[in-house]
Motif scaffolding. Structure first.
Motif, PDB file in Angstrom:
ATOM      1  N   PRO A   9      -0.485  11.466  23.539  1.00 24.19           N
ATOM      2  CA  PRO A   9      -0.303  10.782  24.826  1.00 24.19           C
ATOM      3  C   PRO A   9      -1.557  10.005  25.214  1.00 24.19           C
ATOM      4  O   PRO A   9      -2.683  10.471  24.960  1.00 24.19           O
ATOM      5  N   ARG A  10      -1.364   8.847  25.822  1.00 29.77           N
ATOM      6  CA  ARG A  10      -2.495   7.973  26.141  1.00 29.77           C
ATOM      7  C   ARG A  10      -3.528   8.673  27.027  1.00 29.77           C
ATOM      8  O   ARG A  10      -4.739   8.539  26.821  1.00 29.77           O
ATOM      9  N   LEU A  11      -3.050   9.411  28.027  1.00 31.32           N
ATOM     10  CA  LEU A  11      -3.974  10.101  28.930  1.00 31.32           C
ATOM     11  C   LEU A  11      -4.836  11.100  28.167  1.00 31.32           C
ATOM     12  O   LEU A  11      -6.045  11.219  28.417  1.00 31.32           O
ATOM     13  N   LEU A  12      -4.228  11.802  27.222  1.00 34.02           N
ATOM     14  CA  LEU A  12      -4.974  12.783  26.428  1.00 34.02           C
ATOM     15  C   LEU A  12      -5.999  12.090  25.546  1.00 34.02           C
ATOM     16  O   LEU A  12      -7.139  12.553  25.414  1.00 34.02           O
ATOM     17  N   ARG A  13      -5.612  10.964  24.949  1.00 33.05           N
ATOM     18  CA  ARG A  13      -6.549  10.224  24.104  1.00 33.05           C
ATOM     19  C   ARG A  13      -7.723   9.694  24.920  1.00 33.05           C
ATOM     20  O   ARG A  13      -8.875   9.758  24.491  1.00 33.05           O
ATOM     21  N   ASP A  14      -7.424   9.174  26.107  1.00 34.01           N
ATOM     22  CA  ASP A  14      -8.492   8.641  26.949  1.00 34.01           C
ATOM     23  C   ASP A  14      -9.410   9.742  27.462  1.00 34.01           C
ATOM     24  O   ASP A  14     -10.626   9.561  27.557  1.00 34.01           O
ATOM     25  N   ALA A  15      -8.838  10.897  27.770  1.00 30.14           N
ATOM     26  CA  ALA A  15      -9.668  12.039  28.188  1.00 30.14           C
ATOM     27  C   ALA A  15     -10.570  12.471  27.037  1.00 30.14           C
ATOM     28  O   ALA A  15     -11.747  12.816  27.246  1.00 30.14           O
ATOM     29  N   ALA A  16     -10.037  12.455  25.821  1.00 31.10           N
ATOM     30  CA  ALA A  16     -10.842  12.807  24.649  1.00 31.10           C
ATOM     31  C   ALA A  16     -11.971  11.802  24.451  1.00 31.10           C
ATOM     32  O   ALA A  16     -13.109  12.181  24.153  1.00 31.10           O
ATOM     33  N   LEU A  17     -11.669  10.516  24.649  1.00 31.34           N
ATOM     34  CA  LEU A  17     -12.693   9.481  24.518  1.00 31.34           C
ATOM     35  C   LEU A  17     -13.783   9.616  25.585  1.00 31.34           C
ATOM     36  O   LEU A  17     -14.910   9.167  25.391  1.00 31.34           O
ATOM     37  N   ALA A  18     -13.426  10.249  26.705  1.00 25.33           N
ATOM     38  CA  ALA A  18     -14.393  10.420  27.798  1.00 25.33           C
ATOM     39  C   ALA A  18     -15.372  11.560  27.524  1.00 25.33           C
ATOM     40  O   ALA A  18     -16.415  11.663  28.190  1.00 25.33           O
ATOM     41  N   LEU A  19     -15.052  12.430  26.565  1.00 24.51           N
ATOM     42  CA  LEU A  19     -15.866  13.624  26.329  1.00 24.51           C
ATOM     43  C   LEU A  19     -17.341  13.336  26.006  1.00 24.51           C
ATOM     44  O   LEU A  19     -18.224  13.953  26.609  1.00 24.51           O
TER      45      LEU A  19
ATOM     46  N   ALA B  76     -23.313  14.952  32.188  1.00 20.78           N
ATOM     47  CA  ALA B  76     -23.509  16.311  32.709  1.00 20.78           C
ATOM     48  C   ALA B  76     -24.953  16.760  32.516  1.00 20.78           C
ATOM     49  O   ALA B  76     -25.551  17.369  33.414  1.00 20.78           O
ATOM     50  N   GLU B  77     -25.515  16.443  31.360  1.00 21.61           N
ATOM     51  CA  GLU B  77     -26.913  16.798  31.144  1.00 21.61           C
ATOM     52  C   GLU B  77     -27.825  15.995  32.067  1.00 21.61           C
ATOM     53  O   GLU B  77     -28.833  16.505  32.557  1.00 21.61           O
TER      54      GLU B  77
ATOM     55  N   PRO C 114     -14.495  13.943  36.365  1.00 15.92           N
ATOM     56  CA  PRO C 114     -14.206  15.382  36.453  1.00 15.92           C
ATOM     57  C   PRO C 114     -14.721  16.154  35.244  1.00 15.92           C
ATOM     58  O   PRO C 114     -15.130  17.314  35.367  1.00 15.92           O
ATOM     59  N   LEU C 115     -14.735  15.511  34.078  1.00 13.62           N
ATOM     60  CA  LEU C 115     -15.259  16.182  32.883  1.00 13.62           C
ATOM     61  C   LEU C 115     -16.771  16.395  32.993  1.00 13.62           C
ATOM     62  O   LEU C 115     -17.302  17.395  32.505  1.00 13.62           O
ATOM     63  N   THR C 116     -17.446  15.461  33.651  1.00 14.39           N
ATOM     64  CA  THR C 116     -18.883  15.620  33.899  1.00 14.39           C
ATOM     65  C   THR C 116     -19.136  16.833  34.793  1.00 14.39           C
ATOM     66  O   THR C 116     -20.039  17.640  34.536  1.00 14.39           O
ATOM     67  N   ALA C 117     -18.329  16.951  35.847  1.00 10.85           N
ATOM     68  CA  ALA C 117     -18.468  18.093  36.757  1.00 10.85           C
ATOM     69  C   ALA C 117     -18.220  19.411  36.017  1.00 10.85           C
ATOM     70  O   ALA C 117     -18.950  20.397  36.195  1.00 10.85           O
ATOM     71  N   LEU C 118     -17.196  19.418  35.166  1.00 12.34           N
ATOM     72  CA  LEU C 118     -16.884  20.621  34.388  1.00 12.34           C
ATOM     73  C   LEU C 118     -18.020  20.930  33.412  1.00 12.34           C
ATOM     74  O   LEU C 118     -18.436  22.084  33.261  1.00 12.34           O
ATOM     75  N   GLY C 119     -18.526  19.893  32.761  1.00 14.35           N
ATOM     76  CA  GLY C 119     -19.628  20.077  31.819  1.00 14.35           C
ATOM     77  C   GLY C 119     -20.874  20.607  32.495  1.00 14.35           C
ATOM     78  O   GLY C 119     -21.553  21.492  31.971  1.00 14.35           O
TER      79      GLY C 119
ATOM     80  N   ALA D 141     -20.974  22.418  35.204  1.00 18.69           N
ATOM     81  CA  ALA D 141     -20.723  23.818  35.553  1.00 18.69           C
ATOM     82  C   ALA D 141     -20.900  24.724  34.342  1.00 18.69           C
ATOM     83  O   ALA D 141     -21.516  25.797  34.435  1.00 18.69           O
ATOM     84  N   LEU D 142     -20.403  24.286  33.189  1.00 19.10           N
ATOM     85  CA  LEU D 142     -20.497  25.107  31.977  1.00 19.10           C
ATOM     86  C   LEU D 142     -21.954  25.201  31.484  1.00 19.10           C
ATOM     87  O   LEU D 142     -22.397  26.268  31.064  1.00 19.10           O
ATOM     88  N   LEU D 143     -22.683  24.093  31.571  1.00 21.16           N
ATOM     89  CA  LEU D 143     -24.087  24.124  31.171  1.00 21.16           C
ATOM     90  C   LEU D 143     -24.890  25.049  32.083  1.00 21.16           C
ATOM     91  O   LEU D 143     -25.778  25.780  31.622  1.00 21.16           O
ATOM     92  N   SER D 144     -24.561  25.034  33.360  1.00 19.96           N
ATOM     93  CA  SER D 144     -25.240  25.910  34.320  1.00 19.96           C
ATOM     94  C   SER D 144     -24.940  27.378  34.027  1.00 19.96           C
ATOM     95  O   SER D 144     -25.814  28.240  34.065  1.00 19.96           O
ATOM     96  N   LEU D 145     -23.657  27.660  33.725  1.00 17.56           N
ATOM     97  CA  LEU D 145     -23.245  29.044  33.448  1.00 17.56           C
ATOM     98  C   LEU D 145     -23.902  29.603  32.189  1.00 17.56           C
ATOM     99  O   LEU D 145     -24.187  30.789  32.099  1.00 17.56           O
ATOM    100  N   THR D 146     -24.139  28.716  31.208  1.00 18.97           N
ATOM    101  CA  THR D 146     -24.731  29.180  29.943  1.00 18.97           C
ATOM    102  C   THR D 146     -26.260  29.210  29.992  1.00 18.97           C
ATOM    103  O   THR D 146     -26.906  29.460  28.977  1.00 18.97           O
ATOM    104  N   GLY D 147     -26.829  28.933  31.166  1.00 16.27           N
ATOM    105  CA  GLY D 147     -28.265  29.110  31.335  1.00 16.27           C
ATOM    106  C   GLY D 147     -29.108  27.893  31.101  1.00 16.27           C
ATOM    107  O   GLY D 147     -30.342  27.990  30.997  1.00 16.27           O
ATOM    108  N   PHE D 148     -28.510  26.701  31.030  1.00 17.68           N
ATOM    109  CA  PHE D 148     -29.304  25.504  30.810  1.00 17.68           C
ATOM    110  C   PHE D 148     -29.865  24.922  32.097  1.00 17.68           C
ATOM    111  O   PHE D 148     -30.649  24.010  32.076  1.00 17.68           O
ATOM    112  N   ARG D 149     -29.405  25.444  33.229  1.00 18.74           N
ATOM    113  CA  ARG D 149     -29.866  24.907  34.502  1.00 18.74           C
ATOM    114  C   ARG D 149     -31.319  25.250  34.739  1.00 18.74           C
ATOM    115  O   ARG D 149     -31.739  26.359  34.473  1.00 18.74           O
TER     116      ARG D 149
END
Length: 208
Positions: A123-133, A140-141, A193-198, A200-208
């Motif tokens: 699906p186009r939305l899924l492909r575009d979300a993947a391209l945004a990664l 996020a960093e 939104p992927l930046t926000a998620l990233g 959050a995950l970087l913070s949780l894993t101790g990179f903050r």
């Protein structure tokens, strides 16, 4: 079978190359560009590009990217041992094991992302979300580094310069991976939104 054999050769070879070149980059390239060698985001982007550029199935892509990042960790420490005589035990201590675990997670996510981004039947939305990664993880960093501005342990000027490098790199890889202007805008929008998620995950894993 040929595809699996290709992944079995390419993934470890690129992992070895990534780890060795990463250490060399950190040691000899001045800041702010030298900071990219310490970037987990750059390793995630390497996993994404590995599977974007190879026509492997989704499961093979995810596994290959995980193998790439796992092998890159001891390759990095081996380069440090050879070049600056670091302790060889760094290859298998707790810190290396932690990085390899994170490598598996990042490899599975970004390896699958690279495979999905090139699949015309997805699906186009899924492909575009993947391209945004890749852009999102770099952004996020950048957000993580912005949060350190004002901390006396860090130089504000150096942090700002590094943030600019990360943002420019994130925008650049997004532009390179997408052709049409309207699609670029959609991919960048999905990166928010992927930046926000990233972050959050970087913070949780101790990179903050």
């Amino acid at each position: 079978m040929k595809i699996t054999r290709s992944a079995a050769l390419v993934a470890p070879a690129t992992g070895l190359l990534l780890g060795v070149l990463d250490f060399i980059w950190i040691k000899y390239v001045p800041f702010p560009f030298g900071g990219l060698g310490n970037s987990i985001a750059v390793w995630a982007v390497a996993a994404f590009l590995l599977t974007l550029l190879n026509r492997w199935s989704l499961p093979v892509s995810a596994a290959a990217a995980a193998v790439q990042l796992v092998i890159a960790v001891p390759a990095y420490y081996l380069a440090a041992t050879i070049i600056q005589h670091d302790d060889l035990s760094n290859l298998y201590d707790a810190n290396a094991v932690l990085w390899m675990i994170l490598g598996v997670v990042a490899g599975l996510v970004f390896g699958a992302g690279g495979a999905l981004a090139r699949r015309a039947d997805a699906p186009r939305l899924l492909r575009d979300a993947a391209l945004a990664l890749p852009g999102a993880v770099l952004f996020a960093e950048a957000v993580l580094e912005i949060g350190r501005i004002g901390d006396p342990s860090y130089s504000t000027g150096s942090l700002v310069a590094y943030v600019i490098v990360l943002i420019v790199l994130g925008l650049g890889i997004t532009l390179l991976n997408t052709s049409a202007a309207h699609r670029r805008a959609r991919v960048l929008l999905l990166a928010l939104p992927l930046t926000a998620l990233g972050y959050a995950l970087l913070s949780l894993t101790g990179f903050r």
